[in-house]
Design a protein around this motif. Structure first.
Motif, mmCIF file in Angstrom:
data_model
loop_
_atom_site.group_PDB
_atom_site.id
_atom_site.type_symbol
_atom_site.label_atom_id
_atom_site.label_comp_id
_atom_site.label_asym_id
_atom_site.label_seq_id
_atom_site.Cartn_x
_atom_site.Cartn_y
_atom_site.Cartn_z
ATOM 1 N N GLU A 9 0.831 -1.211 0.000
ATOM 2 C CA GLU A 9 0.000 0.000 0.000
ATOM 3 C C GLU A 9 0.864 1.259 0.000
ATOM 4 N N TRP A 10 1.949 1.215 0.726
ATOM 5 C CA TRP A 10 2.889 2.341 0.772
ATOM 6 C C TRP A 10 3.492 2.588 -0.608
ATOM 7 N N ALA A 48 0.909 4.371 13.250
ATOM 8 C CA ALA A 48 0.710 5.816 13.406
ATOM 9 C C ALA A 48 1.177 6.310 14.771
ATOM 10 N N ARG A 49 1.270 5.393 15.732
ATOM 11 C CA ARG A 49 1.668 5.784 17.104
ATOM 12 C C ARG A 49 3.175 5.689 17.323
ATOM 13 N N ILE A 83 5.313 7.174 8.452
ATOM 14 C CA ILE A 83 4.466 7.333 9.641
ATOM 15 C C ILE A 83 3.288 8.258 9.335
ATOM 16 N N ALA A 84 3.542 9.327 8.604
ATOM 17 C CA ALA A 84 2.469 10.248 8.237
ATOM 18 C C ALA A 84 1.418 9.534 7.386
ATOM 19 N N PHE A 85 1.873 8.676 6.492
ATOM 20 C CA PHE A 85 0.945 7.908 5.665
ATOM 21 C C PHE A 85 0.129 6.948 6.532
ATOM 22 N N PRO A 98 6.789 12.202 14.044
ATOM 23 C CA PRO A 98 7.612 12.555 15.208
ATOM 24 C C PRO A 98 8.667 13.590 14.853
ATOM 25 N N ARG A 99 8.933 14.472 15.800
ATOM 26 C CA ARG A 99 9.949 15.503 15.569
ATOM 27 C C ARG A 99 11.309 14.940 15.940
#
Length: 298
Positions: A9-10, A48-49, A83-85, A98-99
């Motif tokens: 999917e990515w 996502a976490r 992660i954003a996806f 994450p920063r």
């Protein structure tokens, strides 16, 4: 959901929705696959976490494999995007990765070739090719890089419908962003001479530049031709096809082109990518001054 399903999917998201280049897709998917192999859960909510400490742990593993600063920075960028996806797929609104700052990467200054060297490369590949039409083909490609500032991938993605019969050419660059570049008569003539000599039928939807057997010309063939030419001419290893694009930018800047116009011609998304040529031009001027005015030895 399996790790393979997540990676698939990515990959589809990058290739179809984002329209990233094949090289970027491969790199970003490979980074995700490596990370997924170490994660206990692969559902979108769990992905996502993921936090900064999870990123640090993965980068530490990659560093142990001998990853350089530049490669680590690219890996971090890929994983943040992943992660954003995942957050989007999990249904989160306004997802923010994450920063975490990547390692400092010293940007190298592009090394352009001189106009004489560029002309020499084009002439050498034309004169030493196995077949005359192949020499004309390689010469036309190099003139598009040096005379119009195209990336090699952009030049090789041209089709028969893109024959530069006019003085402008519409180019689709990174991120499917289009730009219009002027085509000088010498470049247009070189492409048209090649097209007339090419033994393969050039259809509107087919590749303009063809390999020996009629398929699309690959980047490797052009790079090998340039490598042979620069060896014959005694040029440094930095005299690559991409160096011709650098030369286009540097020489235009030296003739007074402004950065914004240069940015548009090169298809840079960010002005920061174009500003590096101010360093190149300053270095070129300084080298010229030193060569013309050597200091007296004590």
């Amino acid at each position: 959901m399996s790790a393979s399903d997540v990676a698939a999917e990515w990959e589809a998201h990058l290739a179809l929705a984002k329209r990233r280049s094949p090289h970027t897709v491969r790199a970003y998917v490979a980074a995700a696959r490596r990370w997924l192999a170490h994660l206990p859960a692969t559902d979108w909510s769990a992905l996502a976490r993921l936090e900064a400490r999870d990123l640090r742990r993965q980068l530490a593993r990659r560093r142990a494999d001998g990853l350089s600063n530049a490669s680590a920075a690219r890996e971090l960028s890929a994983l943040k995007a992943f992660i954003a996806f995942a957050a989007e797929r999990a249904g989160e609104e306004d997802p923010a990765p994450p920063r975490l700052r990547g390692p400092k990467v010293k940007r190298g200054i592009p090394r352009p070739v001189t106009p004489d060297e560029a002309e020499g490369l084009a002439a050498e590949v034309a004169s030493t090719a196995r077949e005359d039409w192949q020499g004309l083909r390689d010469q036309a490609v190099l003139l598009l890089l040096y005379g119009a500032g195209l990336r090699i991938s952009e030049a090789l993605s041209l089709t028969g419908d893109d024959l530069p019969q006019a003085d402008r050419l519409t180019i689709t660059g990174k991120g499917s962003k289009q730009r219009v570049v002027p085509i000088m008569p010498i470049v247009r003539d070189a492409v048209e001479v090649y097209a007339e000599a090419c033994p393969h039928e050039l259809t509107k939807d087919g590749a303009l530049f063809r390999g020996a057997r009629g398929g699309p010309l690959g980047q490797g063939a052009v790079q090998k031709a340039v490598a042979r030419a620069r060896t014959a001419l005694g040029l440094p290893a930095t005299a690559t096809p991409h160096a011709l694009r650098h030369s286009f930018a540097t020489h235009l800047l030296g003739e007074g082109a402004d950065l914004r116009s240069l940015q548009e011609l090169l298809g840079h998304a960010s002005l920061a990518s174009t500003q590096i040529y101010t360093q190149v031009d300053a270095k070129t001027l300084l080298d010229t001054y030193r060569n013309a005015h050597p200091r007296e030895q004590d």
